[in-house]
Motif scaffolding. Sequence first.
Motif, PDB file in Angstrom:
ATOM      1  N   LEU A  52      72.697  90.654  48.996  1.00  0.00           N
ATOM      2  CA  LEU A  52      73.834  91.155  48.244  1.00  0.00           C
ATOM      3  C   LEU A  52      73.759  90.604  46.824  1.00  0.00           C
ATOM      4  O   LEU A  52      73.645  89.388  46.634  1.00  0.00           O
ATOM      5  CB  LEU A  52      75.118  90.680  48.932  1.00  0.00           C
ATOM      6  CG  LEU A  52      76.384  91.427  48.584  1.00  0.00           C
ATOM      7  CD1 LEU A  52      76.357  92.829  49.192  1.00  0.00           C
ATOM      8  CD2 LEU A  52      77.594  90.667  49.089  1.00  0.00           C
ATOM      9  N   ALA A  53      73.792  91.500  45.833  1.00  0.00           N
ATOM     10  CA  ALA A  53      73.824  91.095  44.422  1.00  0.00           C
ATOM     11  C   ALA A  53      75.256  91.178  43.921  1.00  0.00           C
ATOM     12  O   ALA A  53      75.975  92.124  44.245  1.00  0.00           O
ATOM     13  CB  ALA A  53      72.925  92.004  43.594  1.00  0.00           C
ATOM     14  N   ILE A  54      75.698  90.173  43.167  1.00  0.00           N
ATOM     15  CA  ILE A  54      77.083  90.093  42.698  1.00  0.00           C
ATOM     16  C   ILE A  54      77.097  89.794  41.205  1.00  0.00           C
ATOM     17  O   ILE A  54      76.402  88.894  40.745  1.00  0.00           O
ATOM     18  CB  ILE A  54      77.843  88.977  43.442  1.00  0.00           C
ATOM     19  CG1 ILE A  54      77.868  89.261  44.948  1.00  0.00           C
ATOM     20  CG2 ILE A  54      79.255  88.821  42.895  1.00  0.00           C
ATOM     21  CD1 ILE A  54      78.438  88.122  45.778  1.00  0.00           C
ATOM     22  N   THR A  55      77.896  90.549  40.463  1.00  0.00           N
ATOM     23  CA  THR A  55      78.029  90.293  39.025  1.00  0.00           C
ATOM     24  C   THR A  55      79.466  90.517  38.582  1.00  0.00           C
ATOM     25  O   THR A  55      80.191  91.302  39.191  1.00  0.00           O
ATOM     26  CB  THR A  55      77.075  91.210  38.227  1.00  0.00           C
ATOM     27  OG1 THR A  55      77.198  90.892  36.840  1.00  0.00           O
ATOM     28  CG2 THR A  55      77.400  92.678  38.429  1.00  0.00           C
ATOM     29  N   SER A  56      79.891  89.804  37.551  1.00  0.00           N
ATOM     30  CA  SER A  56      81.268  89.893  37.081  1.00  0.00           C
ATOM     31  C   SER A  56      81.288  89.921  35.562  1.00  0.00           C
ATOM     32  O   SER A  56      80.671  89.080  34.922  1.00  0.00           O
ATOM     33  CB  SER A  56      82.036  88.670  37.598  1.00  0.00           C
ATOM     34  OG  SER A  56      83.414  88.848  37.446  1.00  0.00           O
ATOM     35  N   ASP A  57      81.960  90.906  34.986  1.00  0.00           N
ATOM     36  CA  ASP A  57      82.077  91.000  33.529  1.00  0.00           C
ATOM     37  C   ASP A  57      83.509  91.276  33.132  1.00  0.00           C
ATOM     38  O   ASP A  57      84.193  92.072  33.761  1.00  0.00           O
ATOM     39  CB  ASP A  57      81.183  92.132  32.980  1.00  0.00           C
ATOM     40  CG  ASP A  57      79.791  91.648  32.648  1.00  0.00           C
ATOM     41  OD1 ASP A  57      79.659  90.738  31.807  1.00  0.00           O
ATOM     42  OD2 ASP A  57      78.835  92.169  33.238  1.00  0.00           O
ATOM     43  N   MET A  58      83.923  90.609  32.069  1.00  0.00           N
ATOM     44  CA  MET A  58      85.292  90.731  31.565  1.00  0.00           C
ATOM     45  C   MET A  58      85.259  91.388  30.189  1.00  0.00           C
ATOM     46  O   MET A  58      84.502  90.961  29.326  1.00  0.00           O
ATOM     47  CB  MET A  58      85.888  89.329  31.477  1.00  0.00           C
ATOM     48  CG  MET A  58      87.316  89.285  31.010  1.00  0.00           C
ATOM     49  SD  MET A  58      87.963  87.569  31.072  1.00  0.00           S
ATOM     50  CE  MET A  58      88.851  87.589  32.637  1.00  0.00           C
ATOM     51  N   ASP A  85      74.176  95.348  35.157  1.00  0.00           N
ATOM     52  CA  ASP A  85      73.687  94.065  35.695  1.00  0.00           C
ATOM     53  C   ASP A  85      73.068  94.249  37.080  1.00  0.00           C
ATOM     54  O   ASP A  85      72.060  93.621  37.408  1.00  0.00           O
ATOM     55  CB  ASP A  85      74.832  93.049  35.787  1.00  0.00           C
ATOM     56  CG  ASP A  85      75.163  92.425  34.440  1.00  0.00           C
ATOM     57  OD1 ASP A  85      74.223  92.133  33.678  1.00  0.00           O
ATOM     58  OD2 ASP A  85      76.351  92.219  34.166  1.00  0.00           O
ATOM     59  N   LEU A  86      73.685  95.097  37.902  1.00  0.00           N
ATOM     60  CA  LEU A  86      73.078  95.397  39.216  1.00  0.00           C
ATOM     61  C   LEU A  86      71.709  96.045  39.018  1.00  0.00           C
ATOM     62  O   LEU A  86      70.736  95.689  39.688  1.00  0.00           O
ATOM     63  CB  LEU A  86      73.974  96.330  40.038  1.00  0.00           C
ATOM     64  CG  LEU A  86      75.343  95.812  40.479  1.00  0.00           C
ATOM     65  CD1 LEU A  86      76.064  96.893  41.288  1.00  0.00           C
ATOM     66  CD2 LEU A  86      75.221  94.531  41.301  1.00  0.00           C
ATOM     67  N   MET A  89      68.765  93.843  38.395  1.00  0.00           N
ATOM     68  CA  MET A  89      68.201  93.148  39.560  1.00  0.00           C
ATOM     69  C   MET A  89      67.507  94.133  40.508  1.00  0.00           C
ATOM     70  O   MET A  89      66.939  93.720  41.517  1.00  0.00           O
ATOM     71  CB  MET A  89      69.302  92.446  40.374  1.00  0.00           C
ATOM     72  CG  MET A  89      70.140  91.427  39.658  1.00  0.00           C
ATOM     73  SD  MET A  89      69.257  89.956  39.089  1.00  0.00           S
ATOM     74  CE  MET A  89      69.083  88.985  40.592  1.00  0.00           C
ATOM     75  N   THR A  97      85.354  95.366  42.628  1.00  0.00           N
ATOM     76  CA  THR A  97      86.775  95.035  42.506  1.00  0.00           C
ATOM     77  C   THR A  97      87.166  95.142  41.040  1.00  0.00           C
ATOM     78  O   THR A  97      86.342  94.953  40.150  1.00  0.00           O
ATOM     79  CB  THR A  97      87.083  93.611  43.005  1.00  0.00           C
ATOM     80  OG1 THR A  97      86.333  92.667  42.234  1.00  0.00           O
ATOM     81  CG2 THR A  97      86.720  93.444  44.469  1.00  0.00           C
ATOM     82  N   CYS A 141      88.588  93.070  34.153  1.00  0.00           N
ATOM     83  CA  CYS A 141      87.547  92.259  34.791  1.00  0.00           C
ATOM     84  C   CYS A 141      87.061  92.964  36.049  1.00  0.00           C
ATOM     85  O   CYS A 141      87.838  93.164  36.985  1.00  0.00           O
ATOM     86  CB  CYS A 141      88.075  90.871  35.124  1.00  0.00           C
ATOM     87  SG  CYS A 141      86.822  89.812  35.858  1.00  0.00           S
ATOM     88  N   THR A 143      84.176  92.995  39.139  1.00  0.00           N
ATOM     89  CA  THR A 143      83.104  92.327  39.864  1.00  0.00           C
ATOM     90  C   THR A 143      82.438  93.395  40.728  1.00  0.00           C
ATOM     91  O   THR A 143      83.129  94.092  41.476  1.00  0.00           O
ATOM     92  CB  THR A 143      83.650  91.182  40.733  1.00  0.00           C
ATOM     93  OG1 THR A 143      84.396  90.292  39.894  1.00  0.00           O
ATOM     94  CG2 THR A 143      82.520  90.393  41.383  1.00  0.00           C
ATOM     95  N   PHE A 145      79.195  94.808  43.319  1.00  0.00           N
ATOM     96  CA  PHE A 145      78.323  94.387  44.415  1.00  0.00           C
ATOM     97  C   PHE A 145      77.215  95.407  44.611  1.00  0.00           C
ATOM     98  O   PHE A 145      77.461  96.612  44.555  1.00  0.00           O
ATOM     99  CB  PHE A 145      79.143  94.254  45.709  1.00  0.00           C
ATOM    100  CG  PHE A 145      80.382  93.457  45.482  1.00  0.00           C
ATOM    101  CD1 PHE A 145      80.312  92.078  45.421  1.00  0.00           C
ATOM    102  CD2 PHE A 145      81.599  94.077  45.241  1.00  0.00           C
ATOM    103  CE1 PHE A 145      81.439  91.321  45.141  1.00  0.00           C
ATOM    104  CE2 PHE A 145      82.733  93.332  44.967  1.00  0.00           C
ATOM    105  CZ  PHE A 145      82.652  91.948  44.919  1.00  0.00           C
TER     106      PHE A 145
END
Lengths: 340, 340
Positions: A52-58, A85-86, A89, A97, A141, A143, A145
């Motif tokens: 699982l790839a996870i990224t968060s940007d605001m 970002d996904l 990778m 979310t 924001c 996030t 997956f």
Amino acid sequence: MQSPSHTLGEFALIERFFKTRSETMLASTKSIVILGIGDDCALLVPKPNEELAITSDMLVEGRHFFAGAKAQWLGHKALAVNLSDLAAMGAKPIGFTLALALPTADPRWLEAFSNGLFALANTYSCPLIGGDTTAGPLNICITAFGALPMGKAIRRSGAMAGDDIWVSGTVGDARLALAALRHEINLPPTDLELIENRLHQPVPRVELGIAIRGIATAALDISDGLLGDLKHLLESSHKDAEVFVDRIPKSVILQKMKVPLQTQFAACGGDDYELCFTAPSSQRIAINNIGQALKLSLTQIGSIKPMQNNLATISLMTSDGQDLDANTTAALLKSFDHFA
Amino acid sequence: MQSPSHTLGEFALIERFFKTRSETMLASTKSIVILGIGDDCALLVPKPNEELAITSDMLVEGRHFFAGAKAQWLGHKALAVNLSDLAAMGAKPIGFTLALALPTADPRWLEAFSNGLFALANTYSCPLIGGDTTAGPLNICITAFGALPMGKAIRRSGAMAGDDIWVSGTVGDARLALAALRHEINLPPTDLELIENRLHQPVPRVELGIAIRGIATAALDISDGLLGDLKHLLESSHKDAEVFVDRIPKSVILQKMKVPLQTQFAACGGDDYELCFTAPSSQRIAINNIGQALKLSLTQIGSIKPMQNNLATISLMTSDGQDLDANTTAALLKSFDHFA
């Protein structure tokens, strides 16, 4: 913090603009999401043998977008930068979310925002699975997956000496749009519209990221500027690089500008969301085939070198082998910094 | 949006206050996180036969905390409210992302914030695995991840007619603290300190959530106020409820207040982060044993009833079976709304 009764309150807004659309998407797509919006958490059942790839940007008003920016664009861009970002990778989007702070609960703004958001989410069958809505200065924001076959993630750290350095699409248009919107340069209306679209509605290179799994040795997305981001890749990989500045791909519109500005915007302009990746030269035919299949230009702009002095140095030169002068090089190597 | 060179910029800040500590945690805990901060995405390898719970909460200055609130408290609370959501599903924390907008990059603030954040993260071996830092009005957005044995999540929708309704700890103190900080009431300094702690440093009921898996039929955390949150549970479960108002557990400090204020704060005050859950009455001994093992009071405050009119009605009464009058009931049923 506590407050009394409400008219069109938080719960009604979430229901109206997000929950229903999210449920529609979840019902119509085969998804690993078994529980979406409406409980304390969303629930995923990951597939066996997948990572699982996870990224968060605001995204913040005045910093990542102008005050008064079109809500539909913001909905698109807030998700696009995370999907980018996904893509970097090699991950396939599976959900996201959304946490949203809004100065006022304006239904028109929310409708336009959610239109932009869900249009992109639908393109990638990437459902909204949860989030939070609150009053406050505008802040978005997300996030996101993504799923990857086990061990197949394309990290920043895998570049090898001798690898080619590739860039997708063209770079510098988002920076050009910013200059035009700030009235630092003038552009004909049709050109402005085209490059504004590049700034406000970037296309995350999801298909490319998936296609170069097993081919690329390292990758990242270009959010802060090509050379600044390449430097991050070099630092992670403990390598140096040689970049032919005149090979950096530029749009027809950017090519109408004076050459120093072209070079600066293409090399250092942020917000492009193209992919920069490295691959052995034995993969050139495979990579060209991927570009043709995706109808996306892929340009080899330089190569990875062994690290000389622990500094992740980028040597800038022209295609005929001339080094750029030190001042030009120094000016180009400055990267985007949100706290500068 | 683009900007020139920097002094102590984004990358240095992230490195100094977040990345190094995150790496230390990842190295010292056995984790399913195989890649943390520093790439385009973090990477998890979910365990077979586990579900993944995901929650996201955004904290905004002036809305969720006072301007100038202690950074250490904010670090704690921003993570605590997310862990509380994981607890409400019965999930074990496995990691979180942090997106942070800051008006200025003040190293002292960041140090205090990260101290509060990592103290709680360490308690639950829940590493920071990624995120984003940007300039902007203070905004803290955390997305947290938890693991659950397949099919064991405690949803809001499982309450059955006849189930008991339980509340952990005591409720209303956070609301009492808010009233004191707003100078609406006066409290002795020692009482104020104790209840301020309840407001600023809530304890997520992670161990309780895990312990009641397979026992509780439904659960949620109390963030908006006991009755408002219970109503969400009833809506999801399509049930009504009967609540004995004088059974709602209150701290010794809250019990010093006038009875109507006690009742209002305990029944409707938000920010408590206790769990409210339902379970068959056959589980009373098991639940009391869990409370004793965790040294946490668990109080049965009412029971679930079949739904009468599709409204998820809560009937409020006293322990001797008297209905509360309609005005008191209506006043108590108002829930917290961020856009009111």
